[in-house]
Write a protein that holds these residues in place. Sequence first.
Motif, PDB file in Angstrom:
ATOM      1  N   PRO A  88       0.803  -1.227   0.000  1.00  0.00           N
ATOM      2  CA  PRO A  88       0.000   0.000   0.000  1.00  0.00           C
ATOM      3  C   PRO A  88       0.836   1.278   0.000  1.00  0.00           C
ATOM      4  O   PRO A  88       1.923   1.317   0.564  1.00  0.00           O
ATOM      5  N   PHE A  90      -0.551   4.374   0.952  1.00  0.00           N
ATOM      6  CA  PHE A  90      -1.072   5.334   1.937  1.00  0.00           C
ATOM      7  C   PHE A  90      -1.239   6.715   1.280  1.00  0.00           C
ATOM      8  O   PHE A  90      -1.852   6.806   0.231  1.00  0.00           O
ATOM      9  N   ALA A 117      -3.508  -0.159  -2.882  1.00  0.00           N
ATOM     10  CA  ALA A 117      -4.169   0.404  -1.703  1.00  0.00           C
ATOM     11  C   ALA A 117      -3.612   1.793  -1.432  1.00  0.00           C
ATOM     12  O   ALA A 117      -2.398   2.010  -1.512  1.00  0.00           O
ATOM     13  N   TYR A 119      -4.616   5.953   0.560  1.00  0.00           N
ATOM     14  CA  TYR A 119      -5.462   6.892   1.294  1.00  0.00           C
ATOM     15  C   TYR A 119      -6.335   7.625   0.272  1.00  0.00           C
ATOM     16  O   TYR A 119      -5.869   7.923  -0.832  1.00  0.00           O
ATOM     17  N   GLU A 136      -9.005   1.119   0.523  1.00  0.00           N
ATOM     18  CA  GLU A 136      -8.859   2.376   1.263  1.00  0.00           C
ATOM     19  C   GLU A 136      -8.000   2.159   2.505  1.00  0.00           C
ATOM     20  O   GLU A 136      -8.223   1.228   3.275  1.00  0.00           O
ATOM     21  N   THR A 137      -7.015   3.033   2.684  1.00  0.00           N
ATOM     22  CA  THR A 137      -6.121   2.934   3.840  1.00  0.00           C
ATOM     23  C   THR A 137      -6.147   4.225   4.645  1.00  0.00           C
ATOM     24  O   THR A 137      -6.745   5.219   4.239  1.00  0.00           O
ATOM     25  N   ALA A 143      -1.328   2.661   9.520  1.00  0.00           N
ATOM     26  CA  ALA A 143      -2.560   1.933   9.198  1.00  0.00           C
ATOM     27  C   ALA A 143      -2.282   0.608   8.491  1.00  0.00           C
ATOM     28  O   ALA A 143      -3.208  -0.036   7.995  1.00  0.00           O
ATOM     29  N   MET A 144      -1.023   0.188   8.448  1.00  0.00           N
ATOM     30  CA  MET A 144      -0.649  -1.038   7.736  1.00  0.00           C
ATOM     31  C   MET A 144      -1.403  -2.257   8.260  1.00  0.00           C
ATOM     32  O   MET A 144      -1.889  -3.092   7.487  1.00  0.00           O
ATOM     33  N   LYS A 146      -4.278  -2.588   9.523  1.00  0.00           N
ATOM     34  CA  LYS A 146      -5.670  -2.650   9.077  1.00  0.00           C
ATOM     35  C   LYS A 146      -5.766  -2.859   7.567  1.00  0.00           C
ATOM     36  O   LYS A 146      -6.685  -3.518   7.071  1.00  0.00           O
ATOM     37  N   ALA A 147      -4.818  -2.300   6.830  1.00  0.00           N
ATOM     38  CA  ALA A 147      -4.871  -2.359   5.370  1.00  0.00           C
ATOM     39  C   ALA A 147      -4.586  -3.751   4.820  1.00  0.00           C
ATOM     40  O   ALA A 147      -5.248  -4.213   3.881  1.00  0.00           O
TER      41      ALA A 147
END
Length: 349
Positions: A88, A90, A117, A119, A136-137, A143-144, A146-147
């Motif tokens: 991701p 972000f 992925a 933001y 969505e991140t 936030a890794m 959760k992503a």
Amino acid sequence: MSKIRVVHYINQFFAGIGGEEKADVPPEVREGVVGPGMALNKAFKGEAEIVATVICGDSYFNENLEEAKQKVLEMIKEYNPDLFIAGPAFNAGRYGTACGTIAKFVKDELNIPVLTAMYPENPGVDMFKKDLYIIETGNSAAAMRKAVPAMAKLALKLVKGEEIGLPSEEGYIARGVRKNIFLDKRGSERAVEMLVKKLKGEKFVTEYPMPNFDNVPPNPAVKDMSKAKVALVTSGGIVPKGNPDHIESSSASKYGKYDIDGVMDLTSETYETAHGGYDPVYANEDADRVLPVDVLRDLEKEGVIGKLHRYFYTTVGNGTSVANAKKYASEFAKELVADGVDAVILTST
């Protein structure tokens, strides 16, 4: 059944090579997992494995786009993947642009499922959300955790050809795709129910979310321009020759502040553009076409304006995230106010 083969793309930072000072590293490929790939591999729960990781510096990719795309694609093809994942990213603008660009290229050229992925405010989202599934991140790598599970879950669905649910169910950013579905209640009933809930102050979920536009109320007019100190700000990337602060040509991570005290004209020998989103020829010939110092000097002499501020502020708007743009403006706006600037002329391209 053999495991699903995955090739993962990351930038120089997540590969542990370095930060901005290493953003010019060319593409390379490493066997197996690197960086966030470890978490992805774990989230696949044995159904898939990352067989190779392709790494490229953000600046290198964005400044050598066609060459970088081809190099990365050739590296990916060597591993005959069933699935390609980028990021991701972000809220890293250049990283997001690179992830979206290479994911779309792989999808078009290799015809395999792809996923990335970001933001929501990452410029890569607006560029590629109609072409790709983008999980969505959060704003940063914090936030890794959760992503990654959301990425792994949707990636496996894509490669298995399973039906993909709504963005709210799967965690991806809405792509602007509308599907006809059958529900127990017709649209007029659902609309009235939503309206009643809204009037009562109750929670409801719209079936057609509207875009959220930022409204900026205008400041009062300057009372007397002949006494006003006027400053120049530009997103057109005008910088002193050689781009001393190395402002990126796309998804700028910084802005510059430059002294023009005594400068009457921006010449091709002294100024240029760092912008990568428009043909630079005419701006490099005469940077006043983007940042009109010459005209404002004339107005200063004629008494139309009181004074041209001795500093101008510049960045590159090409692919730069809204969050970064707001951050830059909030920083130098304080300096402009402290310096007694009465008005700002903001130029673009």
